[in-house]
Design a protein around this motif. Structure first.
Motif, PDB file in Angstrom:
ATOM      1  N   ALA A  42     -76.107 103.473 -63.514  1.00  0.00           N
ATOM      2  CA  ALA A  42     -75.585 104.816 -63.819  1.00  0.00           C
ATOM      3  C   ALA A  42     -74.083 104.874 -63.616  1.00  0.00           C
ATOM      4  CB  ALA A  42     -76.285 105.860 -62.956  1.00  0.00           C
ATOM      5  N   ASP A  43     -73.590 104.189 -62.585  1.00  0.00           N
ATOM      6  CA  ASP A  43     -72.152 104.165 -62.356  1.00  0.00           C
ATOM      7  C   ASP A  43     -71.438 103.504 -63.532  1.00  0.00           C
ATOM      8  OD1 ASP A  43     -69.953 104.866 -60.763  1.00  0.00           O
ATOM      9  OD2 ASP A  43     -69.831 102.849 -59.921  1.00  0.00           O
ATOM     10  N   GLY A  44     -72.092 102.505 -64.138  1.00  0.00           N
ATOM     11  CA  GLY A  44     -71.513 101.886 -65.328  1.00  0.00           C
ATOM     12  C   GLY A  44     -71.400 102.867 -66.484  1.00  0.00           C
ATOM     13  N   ILE A  45     -72.403 103.728 -66.625  1.00  0.00           N
ATOM     14  CA  ILE A  45     -72.347 104.768 -67.665  1.00  0.00           C
ATOM     15  C   ILE A  45     -71.149 105.687 -67.430  1.00  0.00           C
ATOM     16  CG2 ILE A  45     -73.499 106.919 -68.380  1.00  0.00           C
ATOM     17  CD1 ILE A  45     -74.740 104.613 -69.761  1.00  0.00           C
ATOM     18  N   TRP A  46     -70.977 106.114 -66.183  1.00  0.00           N
ATOM     19  CA  TRP A  46     -69.879 107.031 -65.877  1.00  0.00           C
ATOM     20  C   TRP A  46     -68.528 106.335 -65.958  1.00  0.00           C
ATOM     21  CZ3 TRP A  46     -70.332 112.103 -65.833  1.00  0.00           C
ATOM     22  CH2 TRP A  46     -71.591 112.667 -65.646  1.00  0.00           C
ATOM     23  N   ALA A  47     -68.485 105.037 -65.678  1.00  0.00           N
ATOM     24  CA  ALA A  47     -67.231 104.297 -65.842  1.00  0.00           C
ATOM     25  C   ALA A  47     -66.818 104.311 -67.309  1.00  0.00           C
ATOM     26  CB  ALA A  47     -67.392 102.865 -65.343  1.00  0.00           C
ATOM     27  N   ALA A  48     -67.797 104.178 -68.200  1.00  0.00           N
ATOM     28  CA  ALA A  48     -67.490 104.250 -69.630  1.00  0.00           C
ATOM     29  C   ALA A  48     -67.021 105.648 -70.027  1.00  0.00           C
ATOM     30  CB  ALA A  48     -68.728 103.858 -70.441  1.00  0.00           C
ATOM     31  N   ALA A  49     -67.507 106.656 -69.304  1.00  0.00           N
ATOM     32  CA  ALA A  49     -67.133 108.044 -69.623  1.00  0.00           C
ATOM     33  C   ALA A  49     -65.798 108.447 -69.025  1.00  0.00           C
ATOM     34  CB  ALA A  49     -68.216 108.996 -69.125  1.00  0.00           C
ATOM     35  N   GLY A  50     -65.498 107.946 -67.801  1.00  0.00           N
ATOM     36  CA  GLY A  50     -64.322 108.464 -67.099  1.00  0.00           C
ATOM     37  C   GLY A  50     -63.372 107.442 -66.531  1.00  0.00           C
ATOM     38  N   GLU A  55     -63.009 117.976 -66.364  1.00  0.00           N
ATOM     39  CA  GLU A  55     -63.058 118.209 -67.804  1.00  0.00           C
ATOM     40  C   GLU A  55     -63.068 116.896 -68.578  1.00  0.00           C
ATOM     41  OE1 GLU A  55     -61.583 121.560 -65.579  1.00  0.00           O
ATOM     42  OE2 GLU A  55     -60.823 119.513 -65.752  1.00  0.00           O
ATOM     43  N   THR A  56     -62.229 115.945 -68.141  1.00  0.00           N
ATOM     44  CA  THR A  56     -62.172 114.645 -68.803  1.00  0.00           C
ATOM     45  C   THR A  56     -63.498 113.913 -68.664  1.00  0.00           C
ATOM     46  OG1 THR A  56     -59.817 114.522 -68.311  1.00  0.00           O
ATOM     47  CG2 THR A  56     -60.910 112.468 -68.904  1.00  0.00           C
ATOM     48  N   LEU A  57     -64.087 113.969 -67.490  1.00  0.00           N
ATOM     49  CA  LEU A  57     -65.354 113.294 -67.227  1.00  0.00           C
ATOM     50  C   LEU A  57     -66.463 113.874 -68.101  1.00  0.00           C
ATOM     51  CD1 LEU A  57     -66.349 111.069 -65.302  1.00  0.00           C
ATOM     52  CD2 LEU A  57     -67.022 112.865 -63.713  1.00  0.00           C
ATOM     53  N   GLU A  58     -66.504 115.187 -68.205  1.00  0.00           N
ATOM     54  CA  GLU A  58     -67.535 115.849 -69.008  1.00  0.00           C
ATOM     55  C   GLU A  58     -67.409 115.460 -70.475  1.00  0.00           C
ATOM     56  OE1 GLU A  58     -68.880 120.412 -70.216  1.00  0.00           O
ATOM     57  OE2 GLU A  58     -67.789 120.044 -68.338  1.00  0.00           O
TER      58      GLU A  58
END
Length: 846
Positions: free
Chosen positions: A424-432, A442-445
């Motif tokens: 999951a952290d990898g998913i969020w790394a791709a997002a933010g 806002e950027t993360l969302e």
């Protein structure tokens, strides 16, 4: 030749000592010891020891040099260690959010007092929600660079461990916490000797030992009483978290509050801000005032006026009965001498600090009341909880409307890096990117919304599979320990399905949390779980306090349902709910269920932990979910109203729970497109992750605390300190004058005249010796239906003839409400005061 071999051996020894010291440095930093990369290292060093203890410090101390050398000879592992250590150094050295946003803050230290801290499994000094919040906020403060120092207690046995017996009952066990095996070190004085402090208790004084551990940039200090100079009874004061009766509890809270502040002073730290995380530590405000008295010669009330602006009280309790309260005789025995000798107060004056005005002599001393009286700011931990707290603390503001009780709120958050899975952290790394947890929400969302749906689903399926594998391993060991037949132990390896909709329910088993709401209709639940076409599985975990018979009965009810019905294999109960269980559950479940009785869950953070991992929530509209819920992000039960403990309403909400599962949740999960993706489920999952994860972060919460409370509190404390003792004396005298004089204020006949679309009010007010510039005269209208409360200032028009203290006040207000809705009142106006906290009380026209 011999010299060369000796040099090589010496070099190897030096290198090994160096590597061990680097690893120990990492293990003693509880912000980084549980980092995903660190966990991979600990697991590879000794997988069995890590799995059994989750204590990196103990693992390293138990590992022979030969084993360590063999493991670190792997270039990949050595490289991973070097990358992690470099990243830790760089993160620590980098300019923090706090330094960038507040380069001249006037804030050197925030002392964060709490009865428990949940930082990792290796330091078991926590039981649940309160410790979870404290630990996550300490980690977030470290990430942000906010100068927070934690102060708590080191428990010899910590919270109890749970074992399930053959008769389906809970047994409480208390393993010993050996300080030598915990990731802590003694606090040393300038001479290099362990710090020892003295605190007076009845009979002989008690000696305190002090320990410290790192939490990234932050520190945590822990006190314990297991000093050889203490009597056996006193050595056991800090033996158990929330153990013993009233005497043990008051002793623990004296050690925490009074001993904790003395420790900070002994280390040369006098924090500008003292943050009381719940009322257990309220004695710290008294010792802070006593310290001020010793340094300045001020009286207690003046010293409290001088220090109060720097104190913040966070309440986590949603029912008045939940606060610690002590009989007056107990308070007299333990704190009577302290009140007289350190504070200059007689017993009655001291007891009044923990009671409402006009309390009977036998009334108990309430620690939360002391915290309110000693603090310049108070906050609850969710929007709904603030409303509940204003009602709870209304007795301290008896002449104020409930809506004006001065309690704000900062909704709790979680330290996401501590709860998120590696995938999951990898998913969020791709997002933010690298700054995903400290950057702008806002950027993360926006980044999360751009990610492909198949990536999200692969992450979710991976989390569920990992949970099933973990649950099988733990359940097999649990069953074998309990003496289950060999065929049952072997069969448990096939229980659960990594492709089935997985529900999670884990928390303390207590009546108000209603852990058995799903069992209202066991046969209906059984049909849901055993559907051959749309299988559902349920993983349950939780402890009941050893003194809570109702909670223990609920544990037994679940165990019997699972063991004696076809639910076995579709529902499991994981015993000894702890941080490790919680991590796997929140990382793996598809749906998290919470069922508290509204409004008794102050905030609750368990449901927040599933968000970043792609789990969805089904919960009562209580705590954080009451403000976070929307149909696009999850599901709710209840009608948003407080229903108390009505069993009929419990049955209604159980029916809602079953209906949501059968008609919406299960069909949505199993409805797949041509690529095998549950499109509607993923839409809700993406919306929940994007919208709620940043809002539910402890980074957001600590930023809010910093800007709304810490910095203003530090500035207000500094202003009074700069003004010197005379300002504190002036304010304390003004507070006493207001309390003495407010009863003498009275009103004449009120005139309300219609003037077009307005009412013109004229009110004679007789101040009876109170200076006009020391009061505010107002018109007040209570909230009504959709109207909010209205407060209109009144202006003095002229003196009243024949009355030296009488003035006529007038005011124009809209005629949109009847004139009878408005009531004149007089409130204090004291320059530099924090109102109404420091001078509660309002004089009303009757």
């Amino acid at each position: 030749m011999h010299g060369g071999r000796e040099t090589t051996a010496t070099n190897r020894i030096c290198l090994m000592d160096f590597l061990r010291s680097r690893l120990e440095e990492l293990a003693l930093d509880l912000r980084w010891a549980s980092h995903h990369a660190a966990i991979r290292i600990w697991r590879r060093l000794d997988p069995d020891l890590w799995e059994n203890t989750r204590n990196a410090w103990f693992l390293l101390r138990s590992l022979p040099d030969s084993r360590l050398a063999a493991a670190l000879s792997d270039p990949a592992l050595a490289g991973e260690l070097e990358i992690l250590l470099r990243r830790r150094r760089e993160r620590t050295a980098a300019k923090s959010w706090f330094e960038q946003e507040h380069p001249q803050p006037g804030l050197g230290t925030v002392a964060y007092f709490c009865m428990e801290f949940m930082l990792n499994e290796g330091l078991p000094i926590y039981s649940g929600g309160l410790g979870n919040v404290a630990g996550d906020q300490l980690k977030a403060a470290s990430d942000l660079g906010v100068p927070v120092v934690g102060v708590g207690l080191l428990y010899q046995r910590g919270y109890f461990r749970q074992q399930i017996n053959q008769d389906e009952t809970q047994q409480a066990l208390y393993p010993f916490n050996d300080p030598d095996q915990l990731p802590i070190r003694p606090v040393l004085d300038p001479a290099g000797q362990p710090v020892r402090l003295e605190v007076a208790l009845p009979g002989n004084p008690v000696w305190l030992r002090a320990w410290e551990t790192r939490v990234g940039r932050a520190q945590l200090y822990l006190l314990d009483t297991n000093d050889p100079a203490n009597s056996p009874t006193r050595r056991g004061i800090a033996s158990e978290l929330y153990g013993g009766g009233a005497e043990v509890r008051i002793e623990q809270e004296i050690v925490l509050g009074i001993g904790g502040w003395r420790l900070l002073c002994a280390l040369g730290r006098r924090p500008e801000v003292c943050h009381l995380n719940e009322g257990h530590a309220a004695f710290a405000v008294l010792e802070r005032a006593a310290d001020c008295m010793r340094r300045t010669g001020l009286s207690f009330h003046a010293a409290l006026a001088a220090t109060r602006p720097g104190n913040l009280f966070t309440t986590h309790t949603a029912v008045a009965a939940g606060f610690d309260r002590f009989p007056p005789k107990l308070v007299e025995g333990y704190l009577g001498p302290y009140a007289r000798e350190s504070l200059g107060l007689d017993l009655a004056a001291f007891l009044s600090l923990g009671r409402p005005e006009g309390a009977r002599p036998e009334s108990e001393f309430n620690m939360a009341y002391l915290a309110v009286r000693g603090s310049g700011s108070i906050n609850a931990v969710s929007r709904l909880h603030a409303s509940v707290s204003r009602r709870i603390f209304l007795p301290l503001f008896p002449r104020s409307p409930e809506g004006e009780v001065p309690i704000g709120h900062i909704t709790n958050g979680i330290h996401i890096p501590s709860w998120i899975s590696d995938p999951a952290d990898g998913i969020w790394a791709a997002a933010g990117g690298e700054s995903r947890w400290t950057g702008t929400p806002e950027t993360l969302e926006a980044g999360l919304r751009r990610l492909p749906a198949p990536d999200l689903w692969r992450m979710r399926c991976g989390g569920r599979t990992a949970l099933v594998e973990y649950a099988r391993r733990r359940l097999s060991r649990q069953l074998a320990t309990a003496g289950a037949p060999a065929e049952i132990v072997a069969g448990s390896a096939r229980w659960l399905d990594p492709n089935a909709l997985t529900l999670g329910f884990a928390r303390r088993f207590a009546g108000y949390k209603r852990p058995n709401l799903l069992l209202q209709d066991p046969q209906r639940l059984l049909r849901i779980l055993t559907d051959a076409h749309r299988p559902v599985q349920l993983i349950i975990a939780g402890k009941a306090h050893p003194a809570d018979r109702e909670g223990q009965t609920m544990v037994t009810e679940w165990l019997r349902f699972i063991r004696h019905t076809p639910a076995r294999g579709h529902a499991i109960f994981l015993s000894d709910y702890d941080l490790t269980h919680a991590l796997h559950l929140v990382q793996g479940v598809d749906l998290w269920i919470t069922t508290p009785r509204r409004p008794w869950e102050a905030c609750g953070t368990s449901g927040m932990k599933v968000l970043a991992n792609g789990g969805l929530n089904l919960s009562e509209l209580d705590g954080w979910w009451a403000e976070a819920y929307a149909p696009e992000v999850g599901w709710s039960i209840g009608d948003g109203r407080d229903r108390g403990d009505d069993p009929d309403w419990d049955r209604i909400e159980a029916l809602q729970l079953y209906a949501l599962l059968e008609r919406e949740i299960i069909p949505m999960f199993y409805e797949r497109d041509s690529d095998g993706l549950p499109t509607r489920w993923l839409e809700r999952m993406r919306e929940s992750m994007a919208r709620l994860t940043p809002r539910c972060s402890a980074i957001r919460a600590v930023r809010d605390y910093t800007t709304r409370f810490y910095l203003p509190a530090a500035a207000a404390f500094a202003a009074r300190e700069r003004a010197g003792g005379r300002e504190a004396i002036r304010l304390s005298q003004a507070f006493r004058d207001w309390r003495a004089n407010q009863e003498r204020i009275h009103f004449g006949e009120i005139q309300a005249l219609a003037a077009g679309s307005e009412w013109v009010f004229e009110v004679p007010v007789y101040l009876d010796g109170v200076a006009p510039d020391q009061v505010s005269v107002e018109l007040y209208a209570e909230p009504r239906e959709r109207d909010e409360a209205c407060v209109w200032p009144m202006a003095a028009d002229r003196p009243l003839v024949g009355s030296p203290d009488g003035l006529l006040f007038n005011c124009r207000v809209p005629a949109s409400r009847p004139s009878g809705d408005y009531t004149p009142r007089v409130a204090p106006r004291i320059a530099g005061a924090i109102l109404p906290l420091e001078a509660p009380g309002i004089a009303w026209a009757r």
